[in-house]
Scaffold this active site. Structure first.
Site, PDB file in Angstrom:
ATOM      1  N   THR A  84      34.451  51.072  43.775  1.00 59.21           N
ATOM      2  CA  THR A  84      35.129  52.321  43.729  1.00 59.21           C
ATOM      3  C   THR A  84      36.030  52.758  44.535  1.00 59.21           C
ATOM      4  O   THR A  84      35.737  52.658  45.669  1.00 59.21           O
ATOM      5  CB  THR A  84      34.060  53.544  43.350  1.00 59.21           C
ATOM      6  OG1 THR A  84      34.747  54.815  43.396  1.00 59.21           O
ATOM      7  CG2 THR A  84      33.070  53.456  44.402  1.00 59.21           C
ATOM      8  N   CYS A 198      41.626  54.956  40.485  1.00 60.86           N
ATOM      9  CA  CYS A 198      40.366  55.294  40.243  1.00 60.86           C
ATOM     10  C   CYS A 198      39.990  53.975  39.284  1.00 60.86           C
ATOM     11  O   CYS A 198      40.726  53.717  38.393  1.00 60.86           O
ATOM     12  CB  CYS A 198      40.214  56.562  39.688  1.00 60.86           C
ATOM     13  SG  CYS A 198      38.519  56.689  38.615  1.00 60.86           S
TER      14      CYS A 198
END
Length: 231
Positions: A84, A198
């Site tokens: 992430t 993201c």
């Protein structure tokens, strides 16, 4: 002999599943036969992490990430991958807590920018990623890349839809149109590539949607990890 990756995932599992698939496909492509990627996966419950982000409790988040990184290290991993972008805010603390290398997202993005021939990057991500410098600073200082982000309204929309839609597996055409509009404004401001900063945004925006190269951070991070696996 392949090296073993330690994956800290679950933030969200939607993109972690893509990491898992791409890593195994990449190994199969390179090694053939029945080969798959050696990895140790520690997948967290994302809800407490999201709640802690909401109240800016990064100490708890960092503790959780350090625990996960130590878990994959003790499980035999030779390197750790935080699957992430936003959680790279805690990357220095995670790296300090383990004796194996952390494969940093900024290095993956820079490799994608080099491949695209880009020097000015439009960055989309959570508000943390867009408004803080844990990714943009190493991109600028280590690689000389310029980073720009959307205005207030665009940042708010991207942040909200990441948590309310993409992390929940909701792919909405109206949101895709909104993202494309925001991306076009970054291109008008001079961005010659767009970083999908993201790991869920690649589920929504596709290369054919925009006029400049997209650097999908999942794909870029996987490429960096595969280079390590086979090094």
């Amino acid at each position: 002999m392949m090296r073993t990756l330690g994956i800290v995932g679950g933030m969200s599992w939607e993109s972690t599943a893509t990491y898992y698939r791409l890593l195994n496909e990449g190994v199969r492509e390179r090694a053939g036969g029945l080969h798959s990627c050696p990895m140790v996966l520690h997948s967290v419950d994302f809800a407490p992490f999201a709640e802690n982000m909401g109240v800016n409790d990064w100490e708890s988040i960092t503790n959780g990430l350090v625990h996960a990184a130590k878990s994959v290290e003790s499980g035999g991993a030779n390197a750790v991958v935080i699957a992430t972008n936003t959680m790279h805010k805690a990357a220095p603390e995670v790296q300090a807590a383990v004796d194996i290398p952390l494969l940093h997202m900024a290095d993956a993005i820079a490799a994608g920018a080099k491949k695209a021939g880009a020097s000015k990057l439009g960055l989309l991500g959570t508000a943390f990623t867009m408004e803080q410098d844990f990714l943009s600073r190493p991109l600028m200082e280590k690689y000389g890349l310029e980073v720009i982000v959307p205005g207030n309204e665009g940042r708010s929309l991207v942040h909200r839809t990441i948590f309310d839609e993409l992390c929940c597996g909701k792919i909405i055409d109206k949101t895709r149109c909104d993202y494309i509009s925001i991306i076009n404004s970054l291109i008008e401001a001079g961005a010659d590539a767009i970083v999908l900063g993201c790991t869920e945004i690649g589920l929504l925006v596709r290369a054919e949607d925009v006029s400049v190269p997209l650097i999908d951070t999942v794909h870029a991070h996987v490429e960096l990890a595969l280079e390590y696996v086979f090094s």
